[in-house]
Design a protein around this motif. Structure first.
Motif, PDB file in Angstrom:
ATOM      1  N   ARG A 175      12.818 -10.159  33.895  1.00  0.00           N
ATOM      2  CA  ARG A 175      13.312  -9.475  32.693  1.00  0.00           C
ATOM      3  C   ARG A 175      14.147  -8.258  33.080  1.00  0.00           C
ATOM      4  O   ARG A 175      13.898  -7.628  34.118  1.00  0.00           O
ATOM      5  CB  ARG A 175      12.126  -9.038  31.817  1.00  0.00           C
ATOM      6  CG  ARG A 175      11.243 -10.214  31.439  1.00  0.00           C
ATOM      7  CD  ARG A 175      10.108  -9.793  30.558  1.00  0.00           C
ATOM      8  NE  ARG A 175      10.584  -9.429  29.214  1.00  0.00           N
ATOM      9  CZ  ARG A 175       9.783  -9.006  28.252  1.00  0.00           C
ATOM     10  NH1 ARG A 175       8.486  -8.845  28.475  1.00  0.00           N
ATOM     11  NH2 ARG A 175      10.265  -8.712  27.060  1.00  0.00           N
ATOM     12  N   TYR A 176      15.127  -7.952  32.246  1.00  0.00           N
ATOM     13  CA  TYR A 176      16.034  -6.819  32.485  1.00  0.00           C
ATOM     14  C   TYR A 176      16.063  -5.961  31.232  1.00  0.00           C
ATOM     15  O   TYR A 176      16.020  -6.495  30.121  1.00  0.00           O
ATOM     16  CB  TYR A 176      17.445  -7.320  32.786  1.00  0.00           C
ATOM     17  CG  TYR A 176      17.488  -8.429  33.807  1.00  0.00           C
ATOM     18  CD1 TYR A 176      17.412  -8.163  35.163  1.00  0.00           C
ATOM     19  CD2 TYR A 176      17.581  -9.753  33.388  1.00  0.00           C
ATOM     20  CE1 TYR A 176      17.425  -9.185  36.086  1.00  0.00           C
ATOM     21  CE2 TYR A 176      17.598 -10.784  34.309  1.00  0.00           C
ATOM     22  CZ  TYR A 176      17.523 -10.504  35.656  1.00  0.00           C
ATOM     23  OH  TYR A 176      17.529 -11.514  36.563  1.00  0.00           O
ATOM     24  N   PHE A 177      16.205  -4.654  31.426  1.00  0.00           N
ATOM     25  CA  PHE A 177      16.202  -3.756  30.275  1.00  0.00           C
ATOM     26  C   PHE A 177      17.374  -2.766  30.322  1.00  0.00           C
ATOM     27  O   PHE A 177      17.895  -2.444  31.392  1.00  0.00           O
ATOM     28  CB  PHE A 177      14.879  -2.989  30.213  1.00  0.00           C
ATOM     29  CG  PHE A 177      13.720  -3.876  29.851  1.00  0.00           C
ATOM     30  CD1 PHE A 177      13.404  -4.138  28.524  1.00  0.00           C
ATOM     31  CD2 PHE A 177      12.963  -4.486  30.839  1.00  0.00           C
ATOM     32  CE1 PHE A 177      12.354  -4.985  28.186  1.00  0.00           C
ATOM     33  CE2 PHE A 177      11.908  -5.325  30.507  1.00  0.00           C
ATOM     34  CZ  PHE A 177      11.608  -5.568  29.183  1.00  0.00           C
ATOM     35  N   ALA A 178      17.734  -2.291  29.136  1.00  0.00           N
ATOM     36  CA  ALA A 178      18.703  -1.203  28.937  1.00  0.00           C
ATOM     37  C   ALA A 178      20.051  -1.520  29.603  1.00  0.00           C
ATOM     38  O   ALA A 178      20.551  -2.638  29.490  1.00  0.00           O
ATOM     39  CB  ALA A 178      18.099   0.115  29.392  1.00  0.00           C
ATOM     40  N   ARG A 216      20.307  -4.635  31.697  1.00  0.00           N
ATOM     41  CA  ARG A 216      20.372  -5.872  30.916  1.00  0.00           C
ATOM     42  C   ARG A 216      21.824  -6.155  30.512  1.00  0.00           C
ATOM     43  O   ARG A 216      22.298  -7.289  30.594  1.00  0.00           O
ATOM     44  CB  ARG A 216      19.499  -5.739  29.667  1.00  0.00           C
ATOM     45  CG  ARG A 216      19.445  -7.018  28.821  1.00  0.00           C
ATOM     46  CD  ARG A 216      18.833  -6.813  27.462  1.00  0.00           C
ATOM     47  NE  ARG A 216      19.692  -6.021  26.613  1.00  0.00           N
ATOM     48  CZ  ARG A 216      19.435  -4.783  26.195  1.00  0.00           C
ATOM     49  NH1 ARG A 216      18.310  -4.187  26.521  1.00  0.00           N
ATOM     50  NH2 ARG A 216      20.295  -4.113  25.462  1.00  0.00           N
ATOM     51  N   GLU A 217      22.528  -5.077  30.122  1.00  0.00           N
ATOM     52  CA  GLU A 217      23.926  -5.263  29.714  1.00  0.00           C
ATOM     53  C   GLU A 217      24.822  -5.627  30.894  1.00  0.00           C
ATOM     54  O   GLU A 217      25.720  -6.448  30.774  1.00  0.00           O
ATOM     55  CB  GLU A 217      24.425  -3.988  29.034  1.00  0.00           C
ATOM     56  CG  GLU A 217      23.735  -3.736  27.702  1.00  0.00           C
ATOM     57  CD  GLU A 217      24.235  -2.504  26.988  1.00  0.00           C
ATOM     58  OE1 GLU A 217      23.944  -2.365  25.799  1.00  0.00           O
ATOM     59  OE2 GLU A 217      24.906  -1.658  27.621  1.00  0.00           O
ATOM     60  N   ALA A 250       9.028  -3.608  38.182  1.00  0.00           N
ATOM     61  CA  ALA A 250       7.632  -3.748  37.772  1.00  0.00           C
ATOM     62  C   ALA A 250       7.212  -5.197  37.985  1.00  0.00           C
ATOM     63  O   ALA A 250       8.023  -6.114  37.827  1.00  0.00           O
ATOM     64  CB  ALA A 250       7.465  -3.368  36.307  1.00  0.00           C
ATOM     65  N   ASN A 299       4.219  -7.656  36.556  1.00  0.00           N
ATOM     66  CA  ASN A 299       3.169  -7.771  35.532  1.00  0.00           C
ATOM     67  C   ASN A 299       2.890  -6.426  34.862  1.00  0.00           C
ATOM     68  O   ASN A 299       1.749  -6.029  34.653  1.00  0.00           O
ATOM     69  CB  ASN A 299       1.900  -8.373  36.134  1.00  0.00           C
ATOM     70  CG  ASN A 299       2.156  -9.773  36.645  1.00  0.00           C
ATOM     71  OD1 ASN A 299       2.993 -10.488  36.110  1.00  0.00           O
ATOM     72  ND2 ASN A 299       1.454 -10.161  37.704  1.00  0.00           N
ATOM     73  N   MET A 300       3.985  -5.709  34.562  1.00  0.00           N
ATOM     74  CA  MET A 300       3.957  -4.467  33.773  1.00  0.00           C
ATOM     75  C   MET A 300       3.357  -3.265  34.483  1.00  0.00           C
ATOM     76  O   MET A 300       3.001  -2.278  33.844  1.00  0.00           O
ATOM     77  CB  MET A 300       3.263  -4.691  32.419  1.00  0.00           C
ATOM     78  CG  MET A 300       3.960  -5.752  31.588  1.00  0.00           C
ATOM     79  SD  MET A 300       3.255  -5.904  29.935  1.00  0.00           S
ATOM     80  CE  MET A 300       4.313  -7.187  29.247  1.00  0.00           C
ATOM     81  N   GLU A 339       5.446 -11.887  36.086  1.00  0.00           N
ATOM     82  CA  GLU A 339       6.586 -11.352  35.336  1.00  0.00           C
ATOM     83  C   GLU A 339       7.138 -10.176  36.134  1.00  0.00           C
ATOM     84  O   GLU A 339       6.429  -9.196  36.372  1.00  0.00           O
ATOM     85  CB  GLU A 339       6.148 -10.885  33.946  1.00  0.00           C
ATOM     86  CG  GLU A 339       7.281 -10.225  33.167  1.00  0.00           C
ATOM     87  CD  GLU A 339       6.887  -9.954  31.709  1.00  0.00           C
ATOM     88  OE1 GLU A 339       6.494 -10.900  31.019  1.00  0.00           O
ATOM     89  OE2 GLU A 339       6.985  -8.799  31.291  1.00  0.00           O
ATOM     90  N   ALA A 377      10.160  -7.282  36.376  1.00  0.00           N
ATOM     91  CA  ALA A 377      11.165  -6.615  35.540  1.00  0.00           C
ATOM     92  C   ALA A 377      11.984  -5.634  36.372  1.00  0.00           C
ATOM     93  O   ALA A 377      11.457  -5.010  37.301  1.00  0.00           O
ATOM     94  CB  ALA A 377      10.486  -5.876  34.392  1.00  0.00           C
ATOM     95  N   PHE A 429      14.858  -2.391  35.821  1.00  0.00           N
ATOM     96  CA  PHE A 429      15.431  -1.516  34.797  1.00  0.00           C
ATOM     97  C   PHE A 429      15.896  -0.188  35.398  1.00  0.00           C
ATOM     98  O   PHE A 429      15.470   0.194  36.490  1.00  0.00           O
ATOM     99  CB  PHE A 429      14.438  -1.279  33.657  1.00  0.00           C
ATOM    100  CG  PHE A 429      13.018  -0.986  34.065  1.00  0.00           C
ATOM    101  CD1 PHE A 429      12.625   0.281  34.456  1.00  0.00           C
ATOM    102  CD2 PHE A 429      12.050  -1.992  34.058  1.00  0.00           C
ATOM    103  CE1 PHE A 429      11.315   0.551  34.806  1.00  0.00           C
ATOM    104  CE2 PHE A 429      10.734  -1.733  34.406  1.00  0.00           C
ATOM    105  CZ  PHE A 429      10.363  -0.460  34.786  1.00  0.00           C
TER     106      PHE A 429
END
Lengths: 77, 153
Positions: free
Chosen positions: A6-9, A12-13, A50, A52-53, A67, A69, A71
């Motif tokens: 997963r990618y964020f912020a 992600r863009e 991260a 698993n969070m 999972e 991530a 970011f």
């Protein structure tokens, strides 16, 4: 093994997608996951990770079903 | 203890009052320290019209819980409340509320400050500002304020 990535912020863009699933046999750590999604490029120092969070490092091991991530530095509060 | 990430606007003082009335044993609590962060209409020389706050659902709540648990292991406070907005925010909107109830002011102040500073460095929230000229992600969270180091566990 299958890893949900997963990618964020802003990252992600830049990457152009919010998440994907990787199915490879040779992913042993977070850095391997990054290389698999970024055509072999090393993990930049300003990208946070991260597993698993929980916060992780480039050498944190990954296993089937994890999972992962990526970011940018966080800016809440 | 209550930790919430919300996409709707909230009134910090109303939340504080409601939580204290229903959850905090006020007769043996001598101090309440509160921090409320609100959105500014400017940042780094630009006028900011609105802001989009993104987070990592699941990890955000887990990290906030870790931060509050860690603070509680260092400062034995009685209760804490953390509420943080996500989604679309406008100038003057409350972004974050951190409240700590304790027997004494030192513990309440120190734990409240620690929770807020740790949140700003570890909770996975990201701000995107909407300016007249377009949009930009906020790159760093520092404003020149350097918190004191917390005491060792």
């Amino acid at each position: 093994m299958t890893i949900r990535v997963r990618y964020f912020a802003g990252l992600r863009e830049q990457i152009g997608r919010a998440e994907e699933r990787l199915a490879f046999e040779n992913l042993s750590c977070v850095a391997d996951v990054w290389k698999a999604v970024c055509q072999g490029k090393p993990l930049p120092g300003n990208v946070l990770c991260a597993v698993n969070m929980e916060y992780a490092g480039a050498d944190t091991p990954v296993s089937d079903g994890d999972e992962v991530a990526f970011f940018p530095p966080v800016t809440g509060g | 203890m209550l930790i919430e990430v919300r996409s709707d606007a909230f009134d910090p003082l109303a939340e504080l009052s409601r939580y204290q009335d229903t959850s905090v044993p006020v007769t043996n609590v001598g101090a309440l320290a509160v921090f409320v962060g609100t959105m500014r209409d400017y940042n780094e020389g630009s006028s900011v019209q609105k802001m989009m706050l993104e987070h990592y659902p699941g990890m955000t709540e887990r990290q906030l819980r870790n931060i509050v648990d860690e603070a509680r292991s260092r400062w034995p406070f009685d209760d804490a409340l953390v509420i943080h907005r996500v989604g679309e925010l406008f100038p003057a909107d409350p972004i974050v509320l951190v409240a700590v109830w304790s027997s004494h002011r030192g513990t309440a102040f120190d734990a409240c400050r620690h929770i807020l500073e740790a949140l700003k460095h570890r909770a996975p929230f990201w701000k995107k500002e909407v300016l007249e000229q377009g949009e930009r992600w906020v790159e760093t969270n520092t404003d020149g304020y350097a918190p004191a180091l917390p005491p060792s566990p």
